[in-house]
Motif scaffolding. Structure first.
Motif, mmCIF file in Angstrom:
data_model
loop_
_atom_site.group_PDB
_atom_site.id
_atom_site.type_symbol
_atom_site.label_atom_id
_atom_site.label_comp_id
_atom_site.label_asym_id
_atom_site.label_seq_id
_atom_site.Cartn_x
_atom_site.Cartn_y
_atom_site.Cartn_z
ATOM 1 N N HIS A 146 5.299 9.813 -2.372
ATOM 2 C CA HIS A 146 4.237 10.355 -2.019
ATOM 3 C C HIS A 146 4.378 9.443 -0.721
ATOM 4 C CE1 HIS A 146 2.859 11.863 -5.540
ATOM 5 N NE2 HIS A 146 2.870 11.025 -6.698
ATOM 6 N N PRO A 147 3.180 9.351 0.024
ATOM 7 C CA PRO A 147 3.147 8.570 0.940
ATOM 8 C C PRO A 147 2.778 7.890 1.481
ATOM 9 C CG PRO A 147 1.811 11.027 1.387
ATOM 10 C CD PRO A 147 2.219 10.780 0.640
ATOM 11 N N GLY A 148 3.539 6.323 2.001
ATOM 12 C CA GLY A 148 3.333 5.033 1.678
ATOM 13 C C GLY A 148 4.352 4.582 0.105
ATOM 14 N N TYR A 149 5.783 5.999 0.277
ATOM 15 C CA TYR A 149 6.671 4.930 -0.854
ATOM 16 C C TYR A 149 7.546 5.765 0.223
ATOM 17 C CZ TYR A 149 4.169 3.553 -4.288
ATOM 18 O OH TYR A 149 3.032 2.924 -5.281
ATOM 19 N N ARG A 150 8.592 5.019 0.221
ATOM 20 C CA ARG A 150 9.929 5.971 0.677
ATOM 21 C C ARG A 150 11.300 5.490 -0.242
ATOM 22 N NH1 ARG A 150 11.447 1.610 5.758
ATOM 23 N NH2 ARG A 150 8.791 2.182 6.480
ATOM 24 N N VAL A 151 11.875 6.864 -0.230
ATOM 25 C CA VAL A 151 12.908 6.932 -0.936
ATOM 26 C C VAL A 151 14.418 5.761 -0.726
ATOM 27 C CG1 VAL A 151 14.291 8.346 0.748
ATOM 28 C CG2 VAL A 151 15.364 8.401 -2.137
ATOM 29 N N HIS A 152 14.608 5.329 -2.185
ATOM 30 C CA HIS A 152 15.867 4.165 -1.755
ATOM 31 C C HIS A 152 16.761 4.390 -2.861
ATOM 32 C CE1 HIS A 152 16.676 0.068 -2.013
ATOM 33 N NE2 HIS A 152 16.846 0.089 -3.749
ATOM 34 N N ASN A 153 17.949 4.476 -1.625
ATOM 35 C CA ASN A 153 19.491 4.496 -2.448
ATOM 36 C C ASN A 153 19.472 6.679 -2.514
ATOM 37 O OD1 ASN A 153 20.567 2.020 -2.923
ATOM 38 N ND2 ASN A 153 19.508 2.056 -5.043
ATOM 39 N N GLY A 154 18.951 6.844 -1.676
ATOM 40 C CA GLY A 154 19.312 8.533 -1.318
ATOM 41 C C GLY A 154 18.214 8.799 -0.569
ATOM 42 N N TYR A 191 1.366 0.043 2.654
ATOM 43 C CA TYR A 191 0.820 1.351 3.299
ATOM 44 C C TYR A 191 -1.129 1.530 3.162
ATOM 45 C CZ TYR A 191 -0.715 6.405 3.386
ATOM 46 O OH TYR A 191 -1.465 7.562 3.812
ATOM 47 N N GLY A 192 -1.795 1.646 3.916
ATOM 48 C CA GLY A 192 -3.044 1.392 3.911
ATOM 49 C C GLY A 192 -3.730 0.125 3.796
ATOM 50 N N GLY A 193 -3.264 -1.163 4.356
ATOM 51 C CA GLY A 193 -3.496 -1.869 4.106
ATOM 52 C C GLY A 193 -4.145 -2.096 5.690
ATOM 53 N N VAL A 194 -4.899 -2.701 5.965
ATOM 54 C CA VAL A 194 -6.251 -3.086 7.270
ATOM 55 C C VAL A 194 -6.221 -4.713 7.558
ATOM 56 C CG1 VAL A 194 -8.125 -2.444 8.245
ATOM 57 C CG2 VAL A 194 -7.498 -1.279 6.184
ATOM 58 N N ALA A 195 -5.192 -5.226 8.474
ATOM 59 C CA ALA A 195 -5.184 -6.369 9.782
ATOM 60 C C ALA A 195 -6.630 -6.046 10.720
ATOM 61 C CB ALA A 195 -4.189 -6.844 9.903
ATOM 62 N N MET A 196 -8.117 -7.249 10.950
ATOM 63 C CA MET A 196 -8.483 -7.355 12.244
ATOM 64 C C MET A 196 -8.288 -8.811 11.923
ATOM 65 S SD MET A 196 -10.633 -4.542 10.792
ATOM 66 C CE MET A 196 -11.900 -4.978 11.628
ATOM 67 N N GLY A 215 1.025 2.298 8.490
ATOM 68 C CA GLY A 215 1.376 3.256 8.370
ATOM 69 C C GLY A 215 2.200 4.150 7.443
ATOM 70 N N ALA A 216 2.342 4.944 6.519
ATOM 71 C CA ALA A 216 3.742 5.687 5.625
ATOM 72 C C ALA A 216 5.011 5.157 6.002
ATOM 73 C CB ALA A 216 3.236 6.859 5.420
ATOM 74 N N ASP A 217 5.200 5.425 7.381
ATOM 75 C CA ASP A 217 6.931 4.758 8.460
ATOM 76 C C ASP A 217 6.796 3.285 8.539
ATOM 77 O OD1 ASP A 217 4.685 3.797 10.195
ATOM 78 O OD2 ASP A 217 5.534 5.193 11.474
ATOM 79 N N GLY A 218 6.110 2.911 8.378
ATOM 80 C CA GLY A 218 5.977 0.871 7.530
ATOM 81 C C GLY A 218 5.797 0.430 8.610
ATOM 82 N N VAL A 219 4.788 1.068 9.634
ATOM 83 C CA VAL A 219 5.119 0.330 10.898
ATOM 84 C C VAL A 219 2.941 0.041 10.921
ATOM 85 C CG1 VAL A 219 3.968 0.792 13.767
ATOM 86 C CG2 VAL A 219 6.719 1.200 12.117
ATOM 87 N N TRP A 220 2.915 -0.559 11.550
ATOM 88 C CA TRP A 220 1.535 -1.268 12.035
ATOM 89 C C TRP A 220 1.015 -0.402 13.188
ATOM 90 C CZ3 TRP A 220 -1.637 -3.461 8.635
ATOM 91 C CH2 TRP A 220 -1.438 -4.394 7.953
#
Length: 544
Positions: A146-154, A191-196, A215-220
């Motif tokens: 799902h968005p906000g997750y990434r595959v591990h070991n594959g 994923y989805g966290g907000v910084a002010m 973001g879903a790609d792990g980048v702010w």
């Protein structure tokens, strides 16, 4: 027992039965049936017959063996996506992995219409694990994150049991700020966290977004706010960069390739809200010695890069060597001090020499080097004692000084029979005539002598009948007038230079002589001395 043996036994039995007396035919047929056979009435009503049970094959009396229904293939007997299992006298079917029987029985016989249908594994809760989403396939399934997750070991898509892969939540880590801004609050780093953010003390928010989202790609992403000092944007100076600043002070420095010339490197934010701009001047950084070149094979020029008021001390070292003279070595040094930015030092460079010239700026600790090759000049003509002779074997004299060109120089003695108006070219090769010993009416070379074989003085007798350097010194004819010309020649590789001098006259009938000497120098000594170099001179001799 194989089929052939069974057939033989059956034939023998039939033969025995056929030969039995009629009384034996009254036996009970059903009593003779095989254990895996049944006794049935014949279709024509003529008696009983033994038939093998379902799942067996044979004659019903002496043998009934198991029939392997699975040998015709699982698909034919059990249907698609099945496996066939043979039993004694029967068989049963099972479904392949990913499929289930339509009657929900693990083992079945398809005579009631039971078949194998796809199993939807996605109905199982979290079969793909936390953060995974399932996709059903024919006979199997696959997973993705799902968005906000990434595959591990594959990689996606994956099978959680076969690939041992799983989904892990994306974590962006601590958010990065923009210049002059600080973090105010944060809801989380996943994923989805907000910084002010807010502007730092002493700065005001001039525009842009002040929030950043994981973001879903792990980048702010999303933070674009611009914070400016109360005095406005940081002042910029030509060819410089800002190395440090706060709300009221900015420190500048010159970028790579430039250096500071003069002025202050700090900009200050005044109480009136206006920057007091730094006065730093950055100029292009150049070597302390550049634009180095040699002019006319004599003087070396260069440009100095330094502060105008500074005095620099220079050392000029030059080393010369020659390809044709291995023992030659010319090493000299000069020094000077100057405040000028354009400098010149004239050197006494020797001809036909390879030089390496190094100039060192002592305070800058910098050395620049260049190489130059000097060219071949016109060789100097020796001092001759001009005379007029009435003998056909005159002895001539010359005096010379040692010269650095001696290893590549030689003297040639030209004999010119006087015949009317004559022209002599100092650069002409002449007519050697060394072997025929014939007396030609044209000019010829009577001798060729390497300069290294000549001392400070030399006597030479014209017409002695000997050979010099492969040239025949032919006797002069009595009663003829001759002019004797000495040519000095220097040659290295393709370059050749020469100069000529009138050495003597052998008296006879007087004629007019016109001598054109190219690339020669002229000098007069004693009675008459004419040196012929790179230019032409003409002497007119009239009858007396």
């Amino acid at each position: 027992m194989d089929k052939r043996s069974i057939t033989v036994i059956v034939v023998l039995l039939l033969c025995v039965i056929a030969g039995m007396p009629a009384a034996a035919q009254t036996l009970d047929v059903c009593a003779t049936c095989h254990a895996n056979a049944t006794c049935d009435d014949k279709s024509d009503g003529s008696g009983k017959v033994c038939n093998c049970k379902y799942g067996f094959v044979g004659n019903g009396r002496t043998f009934c063996q198991d029939k392997d229904e699975c040998q015709i293939g699982a698909i034919k007997i059990c249907g698609q996506h099945t496996t066939c299992h043979n039993t004694h006298g029967s068989y049963y079917c099972t479904c392949l992995a990913g499929y289930s029987p339509s009657n929900n029985m693990a083992n079945f016989i398809p005579n009631d219409g039971t078949h194998c249908q796809d199993t939807d594994e996605c109905t199982t809760t979290e079969i793909c694990g936390k953060g995974g989403q399932c996709k059903n396939l024919d006979g199997s399934f696959e997973c993705s994150c799902h968005p906000g997750y990434r595959v591990h070991n594959g990689v996606e898509p994956f099978h959680p049991y076969k690939d041992k892969a799983s989904c892990k939540v994306v974590d962006c880590g601590q958010p990065t700020s923009v210049e002059d801004a600080v973090l105010l609050s944060i809801t989380g780093t996943t994923y989805g966290g907000v910084a002010m953010f807010v502007c730092d003390e002493g700065f005001v928010w001039r525009g842009g977004e002040n929030s950043s989202v994981c973001g879903a790609d792990g980048v702010w992403r999303g933070l674009t706010m611009v914070c400016e000092a109360k005095c406005g944007p940081v002042p910029l100076l030509a060819n410089s960069e800002v190395v440090w600043h706060n709300r009221s002070v900015v420190i500048h420095r010159c970028v790579n390739g430039y250096h500071s010339w003069r002025g202050s490197s700090a900009s200050m934010c005044g109480s009136s809200g206006v920057w007091q701009k730094a006065t730093l001047t950055c100029i292009e950084r150049k070597p302390p010695i550049n634009h180095l070149f040699v002019l006319n094979e004599k003087c070396v020029h260069w440009k100095a890069e330094k502060y105008e008021e500074d005095t620099e001390v220079y050392t000029v070292t030059y080393i010369g060597y020659r390809d044709y003279q291995r023992s030659f070595h010319d090493r000299r040094k000069q020094s000077l001090s100057s405040k000028a930015d354009q400098l010149e030092v004239c050197l006494n460079l020797l001809p036909v020499t390879n030089y390496s010239i190094s100039i060192t700026a002592l305070s800058a600790k910098f050395t620049a080097t260049l190489t130059t090759n000097t060219s071949l000049p016109v060789p100097p003509a020796p001092v001759v004692y001009y005379r007029e002779f009435e003998t056909p074997v005159p002895t001539l004299r010359l005096r010379r000084s040692a010269n650095t060109l001696d290893p590549i120089s030689l003297y040639q003695v030209f004999v010119l029979p006087v015949e009317g108006i004559m022209v002599f070219d100092c650069s002409s090769p002449g007519s050697p005539d060394p072997s025929s010993k014939s007396k030609s009416s044209s000019k010829y070379i009577a001798a060729q002598i390497h300069v290294t074989q000549v001392g400070t003085e030399m006597n030479f007798t014209v017409g002695d009948g000997l050979s010099y350097g492969g040239f025949y010194n032919a006797p002069l004819e009595n009663g003829r007038d001759y002019y004797i010309i000495l040519r000095a020649v220097s040659q290295w590789k393709a370059a050749l230079k020469s100069s000529c001098v009138l050495w003597a006259k052998v008296r006879g009938t007087s004629y007019v002589l016109k001598i054109s000497l190219l690339s020669a120098a002229a000098s007069v000594g004693l009675v008459a001395l004419v040196t012929l170099g790179r230019y032409s001179l003409t002497w007119f001799f009239k009858k007396t």
